[in-house]
Structures are given as structure tokens and as C-alpha cells.
Design a protein around this motif. Structure first.
Motif, PDB file in Angstrom:
ATOM      1  N   ASP A 194      78.496  28.375 -21.774  1.00  0.00           N
ATOM      2  CA  ASP A 194      79.909  28.179 -21.445  1.00  0.00           C
ATOM      3  C   ASP A 194      80.182  26.709 -21.137  1.00  0.00           C
ATOM      4  O   ASP A 194      81.186  26.147 -21.583  1.00  0.00           O
ATOM      5  N   LEU A 195      79.300  26.090 -20.370  1.00  0.00           N
ATOM      6  CA  LEU A 195      79.482  24.673 -20.023  1.00  0.00           C
ATOM      7  C   LEU A 195      79.367  23.778 -21.257  1.00  0.00           C
ATOM      8  O   LEU A 195      80.106  22.796 -21.388  1.00  0.00           O
ATOM      9  N   GLU A 196      78.453  24.114 -22.162  1.00  0.00           N
ATOM     10  CA  GLU A 196      78.326  23.347 -23.398  1.00  0.00           C
ATOM     11  C   GLU A 196      79.608  23.450 -24.228  1.00  0.00           C
ATOM     12  O   GLU A 196      80.062  22.457 -24.810  1.00  0.00           O
ATOM     13  N   GLN A 197      80.187  24.632 -24.283  1.00  0.00           N
ATOM     14  CA  GLN A 197      81.440  24.814 -25.017  1.00  0.00           C
ATOM     15  C   GLN A 197      82.560  23.983 -24.402  1.00  0.00           C
ATOM     16  O   GLN A 197      83.335  23.338 -25.106  1.00  0.00           O
ATOM     17  N   ILE A 198      82.638  23.981 -23.088  1.00  0.00           N
ATOM     18  CA  ILE A 198      83.648  23.167 -22.401  1.00  0.00           C
ATOM     19  C   ILE A 198      83.428  21.692 -22.716  1.00  0.00           C
ATOM     20  O   ILE A 198      84.380  20.954 -23.014  1.00  0.00           O
ATOM     21  N   ALA A 199      82.180  21.245 -22.696  1.00  0.00           N
ATOM     22  CA  ALA A 199      81.866  19.840 -22.985  1.00  0.00           C
ATOM     23  C   ALA A 199      82.262  19.481 -24.415  1.00  0.00           C
ATOM     24  O   ALA A 199      82.838  18.404 -24.655  1.00  0.00           O
ATOM     25  N   ARG A 200      81.972  20.359 -25.375  1.00  0.00           N
ATOM     26  CA  ARG A 200      82.345  20.085 -26.775  1.00  0.00           C
ATOM     27  C   ARG A 200      83.862  19.984 -26.914  1.00  0.00           C
ATOM     28  O   ARG A 200      84.378  19.113 -27.615  1.00  0.00           O
ATOM     29  N   THR A 201      84.589  20.871 -26.244  1.00  0.00           N
ATOM     30  CA  THR A 201      86.050  20.838 -26.294  1.00  0.00           C
ATOM     31  C   THR A 201      86.568  19.507 -25.753  1.00  0.00           C
ATOM     32  O   THR A 201      87.436  18.874 -26.354  1.00  0.00           O
ATOM     33  N   TRP A 202      86.044  19.076 -24.601  1.00  0.00           N
ATOM     34  CA  TRP A 202      86.487  17.801 -24.023  1.00  0.00           C
ATOM     35  C   TRP A 202      86.084  16.626 -24.894  1.00  0.00           C
ATOM     36  O   TRP A 202      86.852  15.655 -25.031  1.00  0.00           O
ATOM     37  N   ASP A 203      84.920  16.670 -25.518  1.00  0.00           N
ATOM     38  CA  ASP A 203      84.518  15.590 -26.423  1.00  0.00           C
ATOM     39  C   ASP A 203      85.509  15.465 -27.575  1.00  0.00           C
ATOM     40  O   ASP A 203      85.906  14.359 -27.946  1.00  0.00           O
ATOM     41  N   ARG A 204      85.928  16.605 -28.133  1.00  0.00           N
ATOM     42  CA  ARG A 204      86.906  16.575 -29.231  1.00  0.00           C
ATOM     43  C   ARG A 204      88.252  16.029 -28.750  1.00  0.00           C
ATOM     44  O   ARG A 204      88.888  15.226 -29.424  1.00  0.00           O
ATOM     45  N   ARG A 205      88.682  16.461 -27.577  1.00  0.00           N
ATOM     46  CA  ARG A 205      89.957  15.984 -27.030  1.00  0.00           C
ATOM     47  C   ARG A 205      89.914  14.481 -26.772  1.00  0.00           C
ATOM     48  O   ARG A 205      90.857  13.755 -27.091  1.00  0.00           O
ATOM     49  N   ALA A 259      87.954  12.260 -28.170  1.00  0.00           N
ATOM     50  CA  ALA A 259      87.890  11.556 -29.454  1.00  0.00           C
ATOM     51  C   ALA A 259      89.282  11.464 -30.073  1.00  0.00           C
ATOM     52  O   ALA A 259      89.658  10.419 -30.625  1.00  0.00           O
ATOM     53  N   ARG A 260      90.050  12.530 -29.968  1.00  0.00           N
ATOM     54  CA  ARG A 260      91.421  12.520 -30.503  1.00  0.00           C
ATOM     55  C   ARG A 260      92.306  11.535 -29.738  1.00  0.00           C
ATOM     56  O   ARG A 260      93.100  10.803 -30.332  1.00  0.00           O
ATOM     57  N   ILE A 261      92.171  11.495 -28.421  1.00  0.00           N
ATOM     58  CA  ILE A 261      92.932  10.527 -27.612  1.00  0.00           C
ATOM     59  C   ILE A 261      92.556   9.106 -28.012  1.00  0.00           C
ATOM     60  O   ILE A 261      93.428   8.241 -28.148  1.00  0.00           O
ATOM     61  N   LYS A 262      91.281   8.862 -28.232  1.00  0.00           N
ATOM     62  CA  LYS A 262      90.825   7.531 -28.647  1.00  0.00           C
ATOM     63  C   LYS A 262      91.439   7.159 -29.998  1.00  0.00           C
ATOM     64  O   LYS A 262      91.917   6.042 -30.177  1.00  0.00           O
ATOM     65  N   GLU A 263      91.423   8.106 -30.936  1.00  0.00           N
ATOM     66  CA  GLU A 263      92.040   7.860 -32.249  1.00  0.00           C
ATOM     67  C   GLU A 263      93.504   7.487 -32.106  1.00  0.00           C
ATOM     68  O   GLU A 263      93.980   6.535 -32.721  1.00  0.00           O
TER      69      GLU A 263
END
Length: 105
Positions: A82-93, A95-99
Motif C-alpha cells: 500500500d505504501l509503495e502504491q502511494i509513493a508511486r502515485t506521488w512520484d507521478r504527481r 513529475a507532472r507538477i515539474k513538467e
């Protein structure tokens, strides 16, 4: 039974419960044995174990006059996923903010 992540995190937010769970990861123990290892009373240890058991992180087994507690590895694995899934979601978010920020410059 699956418990809400917020309940699990609330249980783990207490330093003593975290330490007890970490200790049980090394091997099962009774509340009396844990009380000898921690600077809190046996009654406090029992209350902490009850909270950990209520959220599915610890189970108890009656062995004669003693109740032995152990960490539930499967539940901990589920929590880690569950924590890994949360981390992946935040990494994607992020990365999108950075873009988006880079596109503005």
C-alpha cells in the motif's frame, strides 16, 4: 479483515507501539516479556498490543497460562505494498507538477 490505512497509521504513530511491533518482528513474546524489555508497565504493553491486534498487525495465541503475541508478516507485506502504491502515485504527481512548471518557463 482489511483495516483502513488511517487506523493502521494511527496505531503505528505511537513510538512505543512501533517499537513493540519492531521487537515482535524479531520473534514472538508475551506481554510480561515485553514489559521487561520496555520502560512501561505490563498493563500499558497489553493496551498497546490490543491496539496493534485490533488493526491486524499482531495476533495472540494462548499457550498454557501465557498469551504469546507475534507480528503478522502478511499484513505487514500488505501495508508495504500500500505504501509503495502511494509513493508511486506521488512520484507521478510530482513529475507532472515539474513538467507543468518547466513548461511555464
Amino acid at each position: 479483515m482489511t483495516h483502513a490505512l488511517t487506523d493502521v497509521f494511527a496505531a503505528l504513530a505511537d513510538d512505543t507501539r512501533w517499537a513493540i511491533l519492531s521487537r515482535l518482528g524479531e520473534g514472538p513474546a508475551s506481554a510480561s516479556a515485553l514489559a521487561r524489555e520496555f520502560p512501561v508497565s505490563r498493563q500499558a504493553i497489553v493496551r498497546h498490543l490490543d491496539v496493534l491486534q485490533a488493526v491486524g498487525l499482531v495476533e495472540a495465541e494462548q499457550r498454557g497460562r501465557e498469551v504469546i503475541h507475534r507480528a503478522l508478516g502478511g499484513r505487514l507485506d500488505e501495508l508495504a505494498r500500500d505504501l509503495e502504491q502511494i509513493a508511486r502515485t506521488w512520484d507521478r504527481r510530482l513529475a507532472r507538477i515539474k513538467e507543468l512548471a518547466e513548461d511555464q518557463t
